[in-house]
Design a protein around this motif. Structure first.
Motif, mmCIF file in Angstrom:
data_model
loop_
_atom_site.group_PDB
_atom_site.id
_atom_site.type_symbol
_atom_site.label_atom_id
_atom_site.label_comp_id
_atom_site.label_asym_id
_atom_site.label_seq_id
_atom_site.Cartn_x
_atom_site.Cartn_y
_atom_site.Cartn_z
ATOM 1 N N MET A 163 -0.371 0.772 -1.190
ATOM 2 C CA MET A 163 -1.670 0.406 -0.619
ATOM 3 C C MET A 163 -1.616 0.376 0.908
ATOM 4 O O MET A 163 -0.558 0.144 1.502
ATOM 5 N N ALA A 164 -2.763 0.591 1.520
ATOM 6 C CA ALA A 164 -2.867 0.484 2.977
ATOM 7 C C ALA A 164 -2.922 -0.991 3.359
ATOM 8 O O ALA A 164 -3.663 -1.769 2.740
ATOM 9 N N PRO A 165 -2.145 -1.426 4.367
ATOM 10 C CA PRO A 165 -2.146 -2.845 4.747
ATOM 11 C C PRO A 165 -3.534 -3.380 5.084
ATOM 12 O O PRO A 165 -3.827 -4.553 4.817
ATOM 13 N N GLY A 166 -4.380 -2.519 5.650
ATOM 14 C CA GLY A 166 -5.725 -2.972 6.004
ATOM 15 C C GLY A 166 -6.575 -3.359 4.813
ATOM 16 O O GLY A 166 -7.589 -4.050 4.969
ATOM 17 N N ASP A 167 -6.177 -2.931 3.609
ATOM 18 C CA ASP A 167 -6.919 -3.276 2.394
ATOM 19 C C ASP A 167 -6.439 -4.585 1.769
ATOM 20 O O ASP A 167 -7.007 -5.026 0.770
ATOM 21 N N LEU A 168 -5.403 -5.172 2.358
ATOM 22 C CA LEU A 168 -4.799 -6.370 1.787
ATOM 23 C C LEU A 168 -4.970 -7.567 2.702
ATOM 24 O O LEU A 168 -5.179 -7.424 3.913
ATOM 25 N N ASP A 186 3.067 -13.848 1.592
ATOM 26 C CA ASP A 186 2.362 -13.334 0.417
ATOM 27 C C ASP A 186 1.380 -12.252 0.853
ATOM 28 O O ASP A 186 0.750 -12.358 1.917
ATOM 29 N N ILE A 187 1.232 -11.226 0.024
ATOM 30 C CA ILE A 187 0.180 -10.231 0.241
ATOM 31 C C ILE A 187 -0.741 -10.250 -0.970
ATOM 32 O O ILE A 187 -0.299 -10.511 -2.098
ATOM 33 N N GLU A 188 -2.029 -9.980 -0.745
ATOM 34 C CA GLU A 188 -2.993 -10.068 -1.843
ATOM 35 C C GLU A 188 -3.957 -8.890 -1.799
ATOM 36 O O GLU A 188 -4.450 -8.506 -0.739
ATOM 37 N N ALA A 189 -4.211 -8.325 -2.967
ATOM 38 C CA ALA A 189 -5.199 -7.261 -3.138
ATOM 39 C C ALA A 189 -6.325 -7.785 -4.019
ATOM 40 O O ALA A 189 -6.073 -8.426 -5.042
ATOM 41 N N ALA A 190 -7.549 -7.513 -3.635
ATOM 42 C CA ALA A 190 -8.708 -7.931 -4.422
ATOM 43 C C ALA A 190 -9.549 -6.695 -4.720
ATOM 44 O O ALA A 190 -10.333 -6.229 -3.888
ATOM 45 N N ASP A 191 -9.336 -6.143 -5.895
ATOM 46 C CA ASP A 191 -10.090 -4.961 -6.355
ATOM 47 C C ASP A 191 -9.972 -3.801 -5.362
ATOM 48 O O ASP A 191 -10.971 -3.223 -4.942
ATOM 49 N N VAL A 192 -8.744 -3.466 -5.003
ATOM 50 C CA VAL A 192 -8.477 -2.385 -4.049
ATOM 51 C C VAL A 192 -8.314 -1.072 -4.809
ATOM 52 O O VAL A 192 -7.542 -1.001 -5.782
ATOM 53 N N PHE A 193 -9.020 -0.045 -4.372
ATOM 54 C CA PHE A 193 -8.874 1.269 -5.006
ATOM 55 C C PHE A 193 -7.637 1.969 -4.453
ATOM 56 O O PHE A 193 -7.446 2.069 -3.233
#
Length: 368
Positions: A163-168, A186-193
């Protein structure tokens, strides 16, 4: 590996050691130092040559990680994460790998544990999850997250998504005892395509041919832990030797280097460090894909890490009260190596699994 790379890294050592207190205080490696390591190609060591990587040998990663671990534990750790995670690009379509490597600051990091969820959609997956221990996440140009793919038609399947860091979202959670400069938040993704080209499995055959991609991928991700730990131990022994020639017994006036117990501690520490490194190098050179060879590699990584801990403990204790001050490099080495040894890839489960394989017992070897 070209000797100039190690020579360039060694030339950075004095500067990195001078930065170590700031790195620990800021809880991250300065961006300009990351840029210099990127310019040297450290983060491309395991990336495929055909796409713009170095495709170095696993033994080269051991040498680089040990050398940078000696300079500073946190710098060595971030270098290890970035260098080893580059193996992911060997499992991607070549044009996708080339696209990721196009950034001159390329640094891929992340967490392989499947703590996220992936839902298949047209052209890719929607990713949601939160991953702790994401070392170097603030400096990374790409971040990996382990996920379970659930489509309702079959059991969840583990995959890795880039994933791209800007999406997290990065959550500032890394307030710890040692390796503070790794910034392992911690890193978090919320419905990232994430497109299909950036979702892969390390259990699948790699796209790229060659010896590097025949090496057990989890073994490659693990070996740097032992190498960095041994580098920390080498620094601790050297720093203690300097202390031992300057610290004097207030009664006799002799330096503590004259004490038999101090001499024995240094000798044992060095034997632990050197034997751990020799064992690690030997198993890296001999490793194959069969379960026994993978077990032996992981046993060598764990032994290297534990030997490093014991070596640092010996010189830390021999230093007496001098080592308890925050300004003492021995204090930092002590905390750094103990945090490194807490990593899941060198824990007791690995030891038990390796032992079961060596005994010919039936055991799940997926984590090897």
């Amino acid at each position: 590996m070209p000797q100039p790379l190690i020579d360039d890294i060694r030339r950075l050592t004095t500067e990195i050691r001078a930065l170590a207190p700031r790195i620990e205080q800021d809880r991250e490696v300065p961006a300009y130092l990351i840029d210099r390591l990127a310019a040297l190609g450290v983060f491309r060591l395991a990336a495929p040559r055909a796409a713009g990587g170095a495709e170095a040998e696993p033994a080269d990663l051991v040498e680089v990680c040990e050398e940078l671990g000696r300079a500073d534990g946190s710098v060595g750790w971030c270098a290890m994460i970035g260098a080893a995670t580059g193996i992911a690009l060997g499992y991607l379509p070549e044009d996708t790998a080339a696209e990721l490597l196009a950034d001159p600051r390329f640094l891929i990091a992340g967490v392989a544990a499947p703590m996220g969820r992936a839902v298949p959609v047209d052209g890719g997956h929607r990713i949601t999850g939160r991953w702790p221990f994401a070392s170097a996440c603030r400096q990374a140009t790409w971040l990996v997250g382990g996920v379970l793919v659930a489509d309702g038609t079959q059991p969840p399947r583990p995959r890795l998504a880039i994933m791209a860091p800007g999406d997290l979202t990065i959550h500032d959670t890394w307030d710890v005892a040692g390796l503070r400069g790794t910034g392992s938040h911690d890193i978090e993704a919320a419905d990232v395509f994430v497109p299909d080209a950036r979702v892969f499995s390390l259990a699948a055959p790699p796209v790229q041919p060659g010896p590097l991609y025949e090496f057990p991928p989890l073994g490659l991700l693990a070996l740097g832990i032992g190498a960095v730990s041994l580098g920390i131990a080498r620094a601790a022994i050297a720093d203690f030797a300097e202390l031992a020639h300057g610290k004097r017994n207030p009664v006799t006036g002799e330096t503590i280097a004259a004490k038999p117990s101090v001499r024995a501690a240094v000798a044992e520490a060095e034997s632990l460090r050197a034997s751990g490194l020799a064992y690690l190098r030997a198993e890296v050179a001999a490793t194959g894909a069969d379960p026994e060879r993978r077990a032996r590699l992981r046993l060598a990584v764990r032994t290297a890490t534990r030997n490093a801990v014991r070596a640092v403990d010996l010189v830390y204790q021999a230093a007496g009260g001098s080592a308890v001050y925050a300004a003492s490099p021995l204090q930092r080495h002590f905390r750094d190596v103990h945090v490194a040894a807490q990593h899941a890839m060198v824990n007791t489960d690995v030891l038990e699994t390796a032992g079961a394989v060596l005994l010919g017992e039936s055991v799940n070897t997926a984590r090897l």
